[in-house]
Write a protein that holds these residues in place. Structure first.
Motif, PDB file in Angstrom:
ATOM      1  N   VAL A  40      -4.022  -4.768  -3.669  1.00 44.21           N
ATOM      2  CA  VAL A  40      -5.038  -3.894  -3.060  1.00 44.21           C
ATOM      3  C   VAL A  40      -6.201  -3.723  -4.034  1.00 44.21           C
ATOM      4  CG1 VAL A  40      -5.567  -1.624  -2.108  1.00 44.21           C
ATOM      5  CG2 VAL A  40      -3.321  -2.663  -1.679  1.00 44.21           C
ATOM      6  N   ASP A  63      -7.199  -5.495   1.364  1.00 45.10           N
ATOM      7  CA  ASP A  63      -5.853  -6.059   1.327  1.00 45.10           C
ATOM      8  C   ASP A  63      -5.969  -7.529   0.936  1.00 45.10           C
ATOM      9  OD1 ASP A  63      -3.321  -7.010   1.730  1.00 45.10           O
ATOM     10  OD2 ASP A  63      -3.069  -6.153   3.730  1.00 45.10           O
ATOM     11  N   GLY A  85      -0.190  -0.442   5.389  1.00 41.07           N
ATOM     12  CA  GLY A  85      -1.048  -1.176   4.469  1.00 41.07           C
ATOM     13  C   GLY A  85      -2.308  -0.426   4.117  1.00 41.07           C
ATOM     14  N   THR A  86      -3.441  -1.145   4.109  1.00 39.35           N
ATOM     15  CA  THR A  86      -4.714  -0.508   3.782  1.00 39.35           C
ATOM     16  C   THR A  86      -5.307   0.239   4.979  1.00 39.35           C
ATOM     17  OG1 THR A  86      -5.777  -2.649   4.167  1.00 39.35           O
ATOM     18  CG2 THR A  86      -5.328  -2.035   1.879  1.00 39.35           C
ATOM     19  N   THR A 111       4.607   0.851   4.001  1.00 41.64           N
ATOM     20  CA  THR A 111       4.102  -0.051   2.973  1.00 41.64           C
ATOM     21  C   THR A 111       5.269  -0.690   2.239  1.00 41.64           C
ATOM     22  OG1 THR A 111       2.661  -0.174   1.019  1.00 41.64           O
ATOM     23  CG2 THR A 111       4.000   1.815   1.258  1.00 41.64           C
TER      24      THR A 111
END
Length: 316
Positions: A106, A154, A201-202, A229
């Motif tokens: 990230v 990501d 995730g992001t 995540t």
């Protein structure tokens, strides 16, 4: 057959042709990603004629009045002249302030635009590299509080934009397209209601901004944040710090583990849920929340697009 004109060229196309397909078939390499009017990478400006716009509500009235349209949502039913979006002419210059890794996969990118931008927590912008690679990213920063614009990229999969971002250094330049989005936001009318923030995730990036906006506005109800995540959340430390100071419950959900039936329990039918992440995650959350009894009008979601966009190609 209608005549289409763009970039000094004129050619005929079949009536009803999709404008984005017609432009790219002619080799003009218009960037696109979602083909649903969400990423807004395929903006063109009408200079003569008017296409059949299947989603006029996708752009603000002010942009439509200036002639802007989303090529992916337009069909050609008469002679048409359009001008492609030019990030140098139509975009906003921004300078890279910082590039650092929040986790191995990230990348945090902070940009300083050449002039201040007005935006809301939860919106996103199209970023352009000098080589013409474009990608929509959600803002993780807050208007007024942060001088820069912050994005979380990501980078766990190869991609044209993420590969270019790895090479960025402070002082480098990028261009910004129009800010858009609005499904993810904070409404002061929610001040007393429970909030449920769900990210994969992001997809955490815009919810990180919305969370801080809610706290800044004195949200009084309980807040739960669940981040699906691999391992610990890449924002674990600042989230836990906020949890110590506010009525905030933070949980990490292992992306490799199946859903637990109790994971998405709702606090009450008054709860407001905001969901962001990849399409399968968002769809699963919305379905489970509905089955748990939460009205659809209280669920706000934004789906992340996995591929990069560059000149009409997927980019990977």
């Amino acid at each position: 057959m209608p005549e289409l004109a763009c970039a000094g060229r004129r050619w005929t196309v079949a009536t009803g042709s999709n404008l984005l397909d017609a432009l790219n078939a002619a080799g003009l390499r218009v960037p696109y990603s979602c083909r649903a009017g969400s990423c807004q990478a395929c903006m063109v400006r009408c200079r003569g004629g008017e296409p059949l716009d299947e989603r006029p509500e996708a752009l603000p009235a002010t942009q439509r009045e200036q002639g802007w349209r989303l090529a992916c949502q337009c069909r050609i039913d008469g002679d048409l002249q359009v001008e492609l979006f030019d990030p140098v002419r139509d975009g906003l210059a921004a300078q890279v302030q910082a590039v650092d890794w929040l986790r191995r996969d990230v990348l945090r990118l902070r940009l300083l635009p050449e002039r201040p931008l007005r935006y809301r927590a939860g919106q996103h912008a199209l970023l352009w590299t000098p080589d013409g690679i474009a990608r929509p990213y959600s803002l993780a920063s807050l208007p007024d509080d942060d001088r820069w614009l912050e994005f979380h990229l990501d980078c766990h999969r190869p991609g044209a934009f993420s590969e270019a971002a790895r090479r960025l250094r402070p002082g480098d330049g990028l261009r910004l397209g129009q800010l858009h989005g609005g499904a993810l936001h904070y409404d002061p009318d929610w001040a007393e209601r429970p909030l449920l923030l769900l990210a994969s995730g992001t997809g955490l990036a815009p919810l990180w901004a919305v969370l801080r906006e809610a706290l800044r506005q004195g949200h009084a109800g309980p807040i739960r944040l669940l981040h699906r995540t691999h391992g610990t959340s890449y924002l674990a430390e600042p989230l836990l710090q906020l949890a110590q100071q506010h009525d905030l419950d933070v949980q990490w959900l292992d992306a490799d583990q199946p859903w637990n039936d109790q994971t998405l329990r709702i606090a009450s039918r008054q709860e407001i849920a905001l969901v962001c992440g990849h399409a399968d995650f968002v769809a699963a959350c919305c379905r489970r929340l509905f089955l748990a009894g939460l009205p659809r009008g209280q669920v706000f979601s934004d789906t992340f697009i996995e591929r990069n966009v560059s000149g009409g190609l997927s980019g990977g």
